[in-house]
Design an enzyme around this catalytic site. Sequence first.
Site, PDB file in Angstrom:
ATOM      1  N   ASP A 161      45.008  62.903  70.709  1.00 45.05           N
ATOM      2  CA  ASP A 161      43.668  62.711  71.078  1.00 45.05           C
ATOM      3  C   ASP A 161      43.582  62.733  72.786  1.00 45.05           C
ATOM      4  O   ASP A 161      43.898  61.902  73.435  1.00 45.05           O
ATOM      5  CB  ASP A 161      43.058  61.240  70.583  1.00 45.05           C
ATOM      6  N   SER A 210      34.313  57.597  67.707  1.00 44.62           N
ATOM      7  CA  SER A 210      34.062  57.967  69.053  1.00 44.62           C
ATOM      8  C   SER A 210      33.127  56.989  69.965  1.00 44.62           C
ATOM      9  O   SER A 210      33.330  55.743  69.936  1.00 44.62           O
ATOM     10  CB  SER A 210      33.761  59.546  69.531  1.00 44.62           C
ATOM     11  N   HIS A 245      41.148  64.674  68.095  1.00 42.22           N
ATOM     12  CA  HIS A 245      39.941  63.568  68.136  1.00 42.22           C
ATOM     13  C   HIS A 245      39.317  63.293  67.215  1.00 42.22           C
ATOM     14  O   HIS A 245      39.194  62.227  66.741  1.00 42.22           O
ATOM     15  CB  HIS A 245      38.885  63.728  69.375  1.00 42.22           C
TER      16      HIS A 245
END
Length: 269
Positions: free
Chosen positions: A214, A107, A244
């Site tokens: 996601d 991320s 995610h």
Amino acid sequence: MPHVREHALDGTRGTVAVTEWPHPAPRFLALLVHGYGEHAGRYAGLAALLPGHGAAVYAPDHMGHGRSAGERVVIEDFEDVVTDVHAVAELARAAHPGLPLVLVGHSMGGLIAARFAQRYGHELTALVLSGPVIGAWELPGRLLALDEIPDVPISPGALSRDPAVGAAYAADPLVWHGPMKRPTLEAFVRTLETVAKGGDVGPLPLLWLHGDDDRLVPLPGSRVGVERLSGGRAAERIFPGARHEVFNETNREQVLAEVLAFLDPLLPR
């Protein structure tokens, strides 16, 4: 519980807490770079498995995150975070000279890892990006256009199909559960542009992991950035139905197997 060691480094803006999952005779070093609002301890499951495959694992808490110094979730310049991550890499190499170094970023950590690879790619053997904030990510611009940043924390259900992951996240006192902060959003915008203009990473092997459900970092936006960063040479593994956090998903064993299959030909036996 696997044995861990704790380190404290002098970072660019205060003390950086680092967790190490040791290996008595590693064949490679794995450096884990966490995402926004969380901390290295959320990667304990992944980190505890990697020594079984020959890795000594190191993972910092970024400034303003976890057990590291700084105002919570404030990052004014991601270049400073990259410099801190590089200091962790130097710590690992000092303990285990000459070993291959694999960088794994998730991320926001994917953005940090991408920039690390642009600055220090010659030091890496491989780069793994999981749900990376890279390419076209519209959230910072949308929030910065508002007079006041809304207090909308990350939905635990957006992380994984495994409800236990969301429950643990919601109960974790080291996770930030408040609104995003303007300096950090501004830094995201600048760094997304810096990485976009920073060139590709040449022949560095790059593996991109992403869930196709996601909702926090949508797959199409990341694809733009990954293709640019890799020069179109990235290996990709897209997981149907995954959200995610692919390392915390219901098919996490498959995800780890994909990572190991990618790394094994690149590492010494």
